[in-house]
Write a protein that holds these residues in place. Structure first.
Motif: not given
Length: 69
Positions: A4-10, A31-41, A62-65
């Protein structure tokens, strides 16, 4: 591997994403999204991530495949 990816500018800090994928997304002090960066399992994490992407009114997620391992 899918990530899972986040565009911090959006990101506008709506916080809906946290309700859809609470295990993978947190909100920072503003209140802005922060992701852990690990692959989705597993199918549950992938389903939650897809719901978070679809629910984001700013289209900041976005999902980064093709993410490297």
């Amino acid at each position: 591997m899918t990530r899972l990816r986040v565009d911090p500018l959006r990101c506008r800090g709506h916080g809906i994403c946290v309700l859809r994928a609470p295990d993978r997304i947190e909100l920072d002090d503003w209140g802005f999204a922060e992701l852990d960066g690990r692959p989705l399992v597993g199918s549950i994490q992938l389903r939650q991530a897809r719901r978070a992407v679809a629910a984001c009114p700013a289209r900041a997620l976005a999902l980064d495949e093709s993410a490297p391992a």
